[in-house]
Design an enzyme around this catalytic site. Structure first.
Site, short mmCIF file in Angstrom:
data_model
loop_
_atom_site.label_atom_id
_atom_site.label_comp_id
_atom_site.label_asym_id
_atom_site.label_seq_id
_atom_site.Cartn_x
_atom_site.Cartn_y
_atom_site.Cartn_z
N ARG A 56 0.81 -1.23 0.00
CA ARG A 56 0.00 0.00 0.00
C ARG A 56 0.83 1.27 0.00
O ARG A 56 0.60 2.19 -0.76
CB ARG A 56 -0.87 0.08 1.26
CG ARG A 56 -2.27 -0.37 1.10
CD ARG A 56 -2.75 -0.82 2.45
NE ARG A 56 -1.86 -1.85 2.93
CZ ARG A 56 -1.99 -3.13 2.60
NH1 ARG A 56 -2.99 -3.52 1.87
NH2 ARG A 56 -1.13 -4.04 3.01
N THR A 57 1.79 1.34 0.92
CA THR A 57 2.47 2.62 1.12
C THR A 57 3.25 3.00 -0.13
O THR A 57 3.11 4.11 -0.64
CB THR A 57 3.38 2.56 2.37
OG1 THR A 57 2.57 2.14 3.47
CG2 THR A 57 3.98 3.90 2.68
N ARG A 106 11.43 3.98 3.55
CA ARG A 106 11.02 3.04 4.60
C ARG A 106 12.24 2.19 4.94
O ARG A 106 12.93 1.70 4.03
CB ARG A 106 9.88 2.14 4.11
CG ARG A 106 9.62 0.97 5.07
CD ARG A 106 8.38 0.21 4.74
NE ARG A 106 7.19 0.97 5.07
CZ ARG A 106 5.96 0.46 5.00
NH1 ARG A 106 5.77 -0.77 4.59
NH2 ARG A 106 4.92 1.20 5.33
N HIS A 134 5.25 6.31 11.68
CA HIS A 134 4.71 6.20 10.32
C HIS A 134 3.72 7.35 10.15
O HIS A 134 2.51 7.15 10.14
CB HIS A 134 4.03 4.83 10.18
CG HIS A 134 3.69 4.43 8.78
ND1 HIS A 134 3.79 5.28 7.70
CD2 HIS A 134 3.23 3.25 8.29
CE1 HIS A 134 3.41 4.63 6.60
NE2 HIS A 134 3.07 3.40 6.94
C1 NCD Z 1 1.87 -0.69 8.42
C2 NCD Z 1 3.36 -0.51 8.58
O1 NCD Z 1 4.10 -0.73 7.62
O2 NCD Z 1 3.74 -0.08 9.66
N1 NCD Z 1 1.47 -0.88 7.11
C3 NCD Z 1 1.14 0.22 6.36
O3 NCD Z 1 1.97 1.01 6.01
N2 NCD Z 1 -0.16 0.39 6.07
C4 NCD Z 1 1.28 -1.66 9.35
C5 NCD Z 1 1.81 -3.07 9.39
O4 NCD Z 1 2.72 -3.41 8.62
O5 NCD Z 1 1.31 -3.83 10.19
#
Ligand code: NCD
Length: 305
Positions: A56-57, A106, A134
């Site tokens: 997603r991100t 990330r 985040h």
């Molecule tokens: C989250 C993350 O990467 O911290 N995911 C995200 O970016 N939507 C949550 C997760 O990985 O559980």
């Protein structure tokens, strides 16, 4: 004004900045809903550097930049990049900043995004640094509450799951501490909220801590569910003991306060049973959808002309 600023922590945004992001996101949402591509970032390049898995991100950052008319360059897999040859993060950033106008990173280590921002003259957005923060997920989370429930003030938020390693929870708590909300924190004892995160919001939030969800269901407006962060465990047996320690099924949904919503940053493993997906309370896919307008707003405010 967010122009040229890095976003490493949710505390980098003032209340005013946050409101500006939300109102810009409303404008972006209209374009996204209408399937329209904009042309306001056509001279700009966004770089994504992901040293950890993401669906997603990364995709929503890339989609957002493209919907704004900009271009994207991407190091999709750190295993096929020069990282594997031993290049330091500092060197990588020095190079990538010369190829792009804004960098999204990330990384598995807490503090990596902050470090990257110190080596970069271009703005850096933290898309998750280990168990740290985040911040853009929090903007999405708060925006989702506003859109789905009208306002954030006056609500009771129950956060359940991995409060220890979950960076979305750490940023969310900090974000919520600017509002008049009540917060219930539910987790197995071993996954309780870290002391420093708790102390930062203590006094600003009315917080209740428990290992059991049942007592809070009837008063909850927002049930925020999180995944146990398997990748952060050094002892895999410890993870095996904790997985499955809680699960949201239709039984829990029935006990929730009428009109309440269920959120999750995703991905989920088994903490929300699929039967919940079709209930009116389930908003986690909608929440993911809001990722694009929020990131469009942020990118254009930071790197737009
Ligand atoms: C989250 C993350 O990467 O911290 N995911 C995200 O970016 N939507 C949550 C997760 O990985 O559980």
């Amino acid at each position: 004004m967010l122009k040229n600023r890095s976003i490493i922590s949710i505390s980098d945004l003032s209340d005013e900045d946050m409101n500006e992001v939300f109102s810009q996101a409303d404008r972006m949402l209209e374009n996204v809903n209408a399937g329209k591509k904009m042309n306001i970032m056509s001279s700009k390049i966004l770089a994504t550097l992901f040293y950890e898995p993401s669906t997603r991100t990364r995709l929503s950052f890339e989609s957002s930049m493209q919907r704004l008319g900009g271009s994207v360059i991407s190091m999709a897999d750190s295993k096929t990049s020069s990282t594997i040859k031993g290049e330091t993060l500092a060197d990588t950033i020095r190079i990538v900043e010369s190829y792009s106008d804004i960098i999204v990173i990330r990384h598995p280590l807490e503090g990596a995004a902050l470090l990257a921002s110190r080596f970069s003259s271009k703005p850096v957005i933290n898309a998750g640094d280990g168990s740290g923060e985040h911040p853009t997920q929090t903007l999405i989370d708060l925006y989702t509450v506003r859109k789905e429930l009208g306002s954030i003030d006056g609500k009771t938020v129950t956060i359940i799951g991995d409060l220890k390693y979950g960076r979305t929870v750490h940023s969310l708590l900090s974000g919520l501490s600017r509002f008049d909300v009540e917060v219930n924190l539910v987790s197995p004892e071993n996954l309780a909220i870290p002391k420093h995160v708790y102390n930062d919001v203590l006094g600003k939030l009315d917080i209740h801590v428990s290992t059991s969800l049942d007592e809070f269901l009837g008063e909850t407006d927002i049930l925020y569910v999180t995944r146990i962060q398997k990748e952060r465990f050094t002892d895999k047996n410890e993870y095996a003991k904790l997985i499955g320690s809680y699960k949201i099924t239709s039984k829990e949904v029935q006990k929730l306060k009428p009109g309440s919503i269920i959120m999750h940053p995703l991905p989920r493993v088994d903490e929300i049973s699929p039967e919940v997906d079709n209930t009116k309370a389930a908003k986690y896919f909608k929440q993911a959808y809001y990722g694009v307008p929020i990131r469009m707003a942020l990118i254009s405010m930071i790197a737009g002309d």
